[in-house]
Write an enzyme that holds these catalytic residues in place. Structure first.
Site, PDB file in Angstrom:
ATOM      1  N   GLY A 124      -5.990 -37.304  -7.240  1.00  0.00           N
ATOM      2  CA  GLY A 124      -6.720 -38.008  -6.184  1.00  0.00           C
ATOM      3  C   GLY A 124      -6.965 -37.084  -5.006  1.00  0.00           C
ATOM      4  O   GLY A 124      -6.476 -35.943  -4.978  1.00  0.00           O
ATOM      5  N   LYS A 125      -7.702 -37.530  -4.045  1.00  0.00           N
ATOM      6  CA  LYS A 125      -7.926 -36.767  -2.810  1.00  0.00           C
ATOM      7  C   LYS A 125      -8.529 -37.706  -1.783  1.00  0.00           C
ATOM      8  O   LYS A 125      -9.169 -38.697  -2.140  1.00  0.00           O
ATOM      9  CB  LYS A 125      -8.897 -35.610  -3.056  1.00  0.00           C
ATOM     10  CG  LYS A 125      -8.696 -34.444  -2.111  1.00  0.00           C
ATOM     11  CD  LYS A 125      -7.515 -33.612  -2.524  1.00  0.00           C
ATOM     12  CE  LYS A 125      -7.301 -32.429  -1.614  1.00  0.00           C
ATOM     13  NZ  LYS A 125      -6.259 -31.540  -2.150  1.00  0.00           N
ATOM     14  N   GLY A 126      -8.318 -37.377  -0.520  1.00  0.00           N
ATOM     15  CA  GLY A 126      -8.909 -38.185   0.538  1.00  0.00           C
ATOM     16  C   GLY A 126      -9.298 -37.315   1.707  1.00  0.00           C
ATOM     17  O   GLY A 126      -8.939 -36.136   1.759  1.00  0.00           O
TER      18      GLY A 126
END
Ligand code: NAD
Length: 418
Positions: free
Chosen positions: A103-105
Site C-alpha cells: 500500500g501507499k499513501g
C-alpha cells in the site's frame, strides 16, 4: 532525476508477467490496485484559517496480508505516483516473504513551512479521512518522505479516537512509547549489511573488502559504521556536498563527528573527491544510499566495484543498470537491499498485534535471518531462470502474489460456479 514511478511499477509487473507467462486476469488484477481513495484534507493554520489539500491512500494488493506502505507528504504527490509506489510495495513484501501486501499513501503538500501544530492538524485530519480504509488487518501505513514517528503517533492516536479502540498495529514506525519497535531506526542499514556480507561471500570477496558508500544520511551513515565495525575498509563516503577518499579506510565515527560539527563529510581530514570520482574509486563494493537516479549510464561505465548493493530506492537509472549488467557487475536491487525497514515495520506490527515487546537482539536476529533467506531465494531464482537479480526479484515477488491470488480468487470463482 525524476522517475515515473507508476510506469516503473507497470513495467515491473509486465516484465514478471511475461517471464511467468501469466494470463489476462492475473495481469489485470496486478496492474491496478484493489482499492484506492482520494480524500480532501482540511487543516487549521496557525492564523486560524482552514486550508484544504488532496490526499490519497492506495491498497494495491492484500492477497498475502494487510496492505503495508508509507505515507508521503510532498508537493509532487499524485494519485498515479501513490499507486505506483503501492504496487512496488506489494512486490517488496512478497519478495521478503512477509505476511503483508502493498500500500501507499500521501498528501500533496510541501510540509517544510508548516508549524508543528499545523502538521498535527493535517495528519489527524488525513487520518479521519482515510480511517475507513486503514486498520491493522486491512492496510497499515508507515513513515515515508517527510513523515516520521511523530506523524505515526498522531495517526495511531487519531485512529483510536475515531474507532474507540486502542489499536497500535494500525500504523508502524511509531515512537517506542507509542508501541514502536526497537531496531527500527537502523533497520534499513542493518538489512543492507546482511545483504552486503552474504553477497560478498557468494562473490568470493575478501573479508576486508573495500567499500564506497554514496550518501551519509540515515541509511548510509549507519551502514558505513556497521560495515567498518565488521572489518570492511570504508574507502569512500559522500553527502550532497561532495565525497572523501582514503585507500586505507576512513574512520567512519570520526567522519560522523565532522559532519555533525561542520555540516558535511567534505570537511573531514581526507582527500576530497567529486561525486563522479567517488563512484569511480577503486573498491570491491559500492553502496548507493543517497537519492533515486543517482547513478547514470556514464557513471556506471566508470564503476570499479564488483558488487553494487542498492540501499537507496531506484539509485541506478535503467541505462546504468544495463551498463552494469554488461560489465558483469552484480547488482543487488533496492527491492531487497533496502527492505530492512519494511521488515522491521512488519515486526512492529506483529508485536503490536500479539501484545509483545521484542528485545533489540531478537529484532536483529530475526531481521538478518529474513534478509539471508530472501537473498538465498532470489539468487536461486536468478540462477535457475538465468535472470539478473533485479528481474528475478520481480519474478519471485509477483509469483508469490499470484500464488496467493490463485488460492483466493479460484476458491471464490468455484463457489460462484457451484
Ligand atoms: P537521508 O535524507 O537521511 O540521507 C540522504 C543522504 O544522501 C544525505 O547524506 C545527503 O546529503 C546525501 N545526498 C543527497 N544527494 C547526494 C548526492 N548527489 N551525492 C551523494 N550524497 C547525496 O535519507 P535516507 O533515509 O538515508 O534515505 C536514503 C535512501 O535510502 C533513499 O533513497 C531512501 O528512499 C532509501 N531508503 C531509506 C530507508 C530508511 O529507513 N531510511 C528505507 C528504505 C529506503
Amino acid at each position: 532525476m525524476t522517475i515515473d514511478l507508476h510506469q516503473l511499477a507497470l513495467a515491473t509487473i509486465d516484465a514478471a508477467a511475461d517471464e511467468l507467462a501469466l494470463d489476462g486476469w492475473h495481469r489485470a488484477l496486478l496492474r491496478r490496485p484493489e482499492r484506492s481513495i482520494s480524500v480532501q484534507v482540511p487543516y487549521v493554520t496557525d492564523d486560524g484559517s482552514v486550508e484544504v489539500v488532496p490526499g490519497y491512500r492506495v491498497a494495491h494488493s492484500t492477497a498475502r496480508g494487510p496492505a503495508k506502505g508509507g505515507t508521503r507528504f510532498h508537493p509532487d504527490v499524485t494519485p498515479e505516483e501513490v499507486t505506483g509506489l503501492a504496487t512496488l510495495m506489494s512486490v517488496k513484501t512478497a519478495l521478503m516473504n512477509l505476511p503483508l501486501g502493498g500500500g501507499k499513501g500521501g498528501i500533496t503538500i510541501d510540509p517544510k513551512g508548516l508549524s508543528e501544530t499545523e502538521l498535527e492538524s493535517l495528519t489527524r485530519s488525513y487520518t479521519r479521512a482515510i480511517a475507513g480504509q486503514i486498520g491493522p488487518q486491512t492496510d497499515v501505513p508507515a513513515p515515508d518522505v517527510n513523515t516520521d514517528a511523530r506523524h505515526m503517533d498522531w495517526i495511531a492516536d487519531e485512529y483510536a479516537r475515531v474507532t474507540g479502540r486502542h489499536c497500535p498495529g494500525v500504523v508502524t514506525g511509531k515512537s517506542l512509547a507509542a508501541g514502536g519497535s526497537l531496531g527500527r531506526d537502523t533497520a534499513t542499514a542493518a538489512g543492507c549489511r546482511t545483504v552486503v556480507h552474504a553477497s560478498a561471500r557468494r562473490l568470493g570477496l575478501p573479508a576486508d573488502a573495500r567499500v564506497v558508500v554514496q550518501g551519509f544520511g540515515n541509511a548510509g551513515a549507519h551502514l558505513a559504521a556497521m560495515l567498518a565495525a565488521d572489518g570492511l575498509r570504508v574507502v569512500g563516503l559522500s553527502d550532497s556536498r561532495g565525497g572523501i577518499h582514503d585507500p586505507n579506510g576512513l574512520d567512519v565515527a570520526a567522519v560522523g563527528a565532522t559532519k555533525a560539527t561542520h555540516g558535511s563529510v567534505v570537511h573531514h581530514d581526507a582527500e576530497v573527491v567529486s561525486p563522479d570520482d567517488l563512484l569511480a574509486l577503486p573498491c570491491d563494493i559500492l553502496v548507493p544510499a543517497a537519492l533515486e537516479g543517482a547513478i547514470d549510464r556514464a557513471q556506471a561505465e566508470t564503476v570499479q566495484a564488483r558488487l553494487v548493493a542498492e540501499a537507496a530506492n531506484g539509485p541506478c537509472t535503467a541505462a546504468a543498470d544495463a551498463v552494469l549488467a554488461d560489465r558483469g557487475v552484480t547488482v543487488v536491487p533496492d527491492v531487497l537491499a533496502s527492505a530492512g525497514g519494511v521488515t522491521v515495520s512488519c515486526f512492529e506490527w506483529q508485536q503490536n498485534e500479539r501484545g509483545e515487546r521484542w528485545s533489540a537482539q531478537d529484532v536483529a536476529t530475526r531481521l538478518s535471518s529474513r534478509m539471508e533467506c530472501a537473498l538465498d531465494d532470489l539468487w536461486r531464482v536468478a540462477e535457475r531462470r538465468g535472470l539478473p537479480l533485479r528481474t528475478a526479484a520481480c519474478v519471485l515477488g509477483v509469483g508469490r502474489i499470484v500464488e496467493a491470488l490463485d488460492r483466493r480468487e479460484l476458491t471464490v470463482t468455484h463457489e460462484l460456479a457451484s
